[in-house]
Design a protein around this motif. Sequence first.
Motif, PDB file in Angstrom:
ATOM      1  N   THR A 190       0.838  -1.188   0.000  1.00 52.23           N
ATOM      2  CA  THR A 190       0.000   0.000   0.000  1.00 52.23           C
ATOM      3  C   THR A 190       0.880   1.247   0.000  1.00 52.23           C
ATOM      4  N   GLU A 191       0.237   2.389  -0.261  1.00 53.98           N
ATOM      5  CA  GLU A 191       0.979   3.657  -0.242  1.00 53.98           C
ATOM      6  C   GLU A 191       1.624   3.892   1.115  1.00 53.98           C
ATOM      7  N   ASP A 192       0.883   3.648   2.190  1.00 53.68           N
ATOM      8  CA  ASP A 192       1.430   3.875   3.540  1.00 53.68           C
ATOM      9  C   ASP A 192       2.626   2.975   3.810  1.00 53.68           C
ATOM     10  N   TYR A 202       6.534   2.083  -9.869  1.00 54.58           N
ATOM     11  CA  TYR A 202       5.923   0.806  -9.470  1.00 54.58           C
ATOM     12  C   TYR A 202       4.503   0.908  -8.929  1.00 54.58           C
ATOM     13  N   ASP A 203       3.923   2.104  -8.848  1.00 57.74           N
ATOM     14  CA  ASP A 203       2.557   2.276  -8.352  1.00 57.74           C
ATOM     15  C   ASP A 203       1.574   2.001  -9.492  1.00 57.74           C
ATOM     16  N   GLY A 204       0.278   2.133  -9.197  1.00 60.33           N
ATOM     17  CA  GLY A 204      -0.703   2.126 -10.270  1.00 60.33           C
ATOM     18  C   GLY A 204      -1.717   1.011 -10.252  1.00 60.33           C
ATOM     19  N   TYR A 205      -1.522  -0.007  -9.411  1.00 58.66           N
ATOM     20  CA  TYR A 205      -2.551  -1.039  -9.257  1.00 58.66           C
ATOM     21  C   TYR A 205      -3.561  -0.536  -8.233  1.00 58.66           C
ATOM     22  N   LEU A 206      -4.836  -0.743  -8.501  1.00 55.07           N
ATOM     23  CA  LEU A 206      -5.869  -0.141  -7.666  1.00 55.07           C
ATOM     24  C   LEU A 206      -6.679  -1.194  -6.924  1.00 55.07           C
ATOM     25  N   MET A 207      -6.936  -0.916  -5.653  1.00 48.81           N
ATOM     26  CA  MET A 207      -7.821  -1.758  -4.867  1.00 48.81           C
ATOM     27  C   MET A 207      -9.271  -1.363  -5.134  1.00 48.81           C
ATOM     28  N   SER A 208     -10.184  -2.127  -4.582  1.00 53.91           N
ATOM     29  CA  SER A 208     -11.606  -1.905  -4.863  1.00 53.91           C
ATOM     30  C   SER A 208     -12.074  -0.524  -4.452  1.00 53.91           C
ATOM     31  N   LEU A 243      -1.949  -4.537 -16.866  1.00 57.43           N
ATOM     32  CA  LEU A 243      -2.878  -3.415 -16.820  1.00 57.43           C
ATOM     33  C   LEU A 243      -3.545  -3.373 -15.457  1.00 57.43           C
ATOM     34  N   SER A 244      -3.949  -2.181 -15.037  1.00 55.50           N
ATOM     35  CA  SER A 244      -4.789  -2.065 -13.847  1.00 55.50           C
ATOM     36  C   SER A 244      -6.217  -1.816 -14.305  1.00 55.50           C
ATOM     37  N   PRO A 303      -0.290   0.606 -15.492  1.00 55.83           N
ATOM     38  CA  PRO A 303      -0.131   1.026 -14.104  1.00 55.83           C
ATOM     39  C   PRO A 303       0.992   2.015 -13.843  1.00 55.83           C
ATOM     40  N   ASN A 304       2.161   1.798 -14.449  1.00 53.43           N
ATOM     41  CA  ASN A 304       3.329   2.573 -14.049  1.00 53.43           C
ATOM     42  C   ASN A 304       4.382   2.556 -15.151  1.00 53.43           C
TER      43      ASN A 304
END
Length: 519
Positions: free
Chosen positions: A229-231, A252-258, A345-346, A355-356
């Motif tokens: 996660t971001e945190d 490396y970011d860009g995948y999204l949770m619900s 893909l996200s 995603p990134n």
Amino acid sequence: MHYLNTDAQIIMFRDMLNSEIYVDKSSLIQKITPLIRTNAKYVCITRPRRFGKTVNANMLGAYYTKGYDTHELFDDLNIAHTDHYESHINRYNVIHIDFSVFPDFCDGYDVYLKNILRKLQEDLRETYPALKGREYGGISEMLSDTKDSFIFILDVWDSVFSEKYVTEADKIHFLRFLKTMLKDRPYVDLAYMTGVLPIAKYSSGSELNMFWEYNFMNDQVYEEQFGLTEDEVKQLCTKYDTVSYEDLEWWYDGYLMSDGRHLFNPRSVNRALTDGVCKNYWTETGPMNEVADCIENNVEEVREDIVKMVSGVPVEADLSGYSAAEQELYTRDEILSAMVVYGFLSYHDNCLKIPNHELMEKFQRVLSRDSMGEVKEIVDRSKEMLAATLACDADKVAAILEDVHDREIPFLMYNDENSLSCVITLCYLYARKDYRIEREEKSGKGYCDYLFIPRKRGVPAIVLELKVDDSAENAIRQIKDKKYVQRVESFGNVILTGISYDRKHKKHECIIEKISLID
């Protein structure tokens, strides 16, 4: 012992804890434990490679396996603060099979499966002496005769499916093997399975329909346990201070949770923090070539989507109902859903995007494949486009844009604002080798259409503004009036590029100015 109540997972999980970088994902245990001996005891987690499936599988094995005391591994983790921590640690028979481990010189499916069965039979006979001397027609009979119960942890169940020697009949046989061993068996306390390929489409009948499957497109339960996660990434950056959070986010970011929160690729973040440098850690092995081959065979279905996403334009698609497990993909939605499953893909709120930057580099290579037809020809000229811009040859830049537009590729005909952006992306694709290209970024008193931020010193930055039914001169004026160079003035030399398109006369105009901000 090979699979039953071994210390292998304990050793591997201890090694992970001893590693310089470890993020506590033991909350997975808290989610899985209540499922033991319930109707929901069959769980299948499908995720792309590099998203922590094996680490978590080893953690579960280390926690549940009886005959050992693993308190030293878990007493400092989050799971130790839960009510049922002591009730379940080291209390179960655990059969842990890593299906990605092949026998030496394995050249056929029969060799692969017989090796697994032999090892499991040896384990059972050693642990349950009453089984010795008896002949069994199948592994389920042996398991039943133990008069005991087991937790099954089956890691990367689909590994054998990617082997060239595995036939469709072999795949069916393997699914039936899993079904016979697991389905409706009183000795199953829990069956926890992981893989890359979702089981839903392979098991379209009743073979493995007892599993509750959680993948990148439908998981609202375990999504935080697979990925960072971001945190968590921010905490790692504070602790290790080897690379900045901003760089990790871009790479490396860009995948999204619900709920829209972001997830990072955990393996790549780990490598970047350990090596002290952000770069592409996505290995070439795996299914990317398979997806690229599918693109070649169905290029008309997905070419526009890929160009848009490389340009930073999200693509709408309703992928509900697609499990994307097949190796041969035929329709647009099957191909796109496969890319989501494989992590390329996200997918969130029916929108797809790359995603990134790590994955963007992969897709840029796809645009250079022969199957992309005229798109590839445009990409091939992108080196020429960058050279003309750096040389302040405005006429050459305008001529290249004219040539692209004259090709009459439907989705590059400037039917909307995104079309011109797609053209610019293709024409400057080569520039991404030396530049970090950002679209509609805050700079000065407004948002610049394109910022070309050099990856190394000594290369001029580029500020590019687009205008439709307006003049290139006004584009240059806007760059100056709104101080768009502010974000890149530290690079000293900046090339201002104004590009306009007159829809009535179907003409491009370009003005380029080079300014020096070095005292």
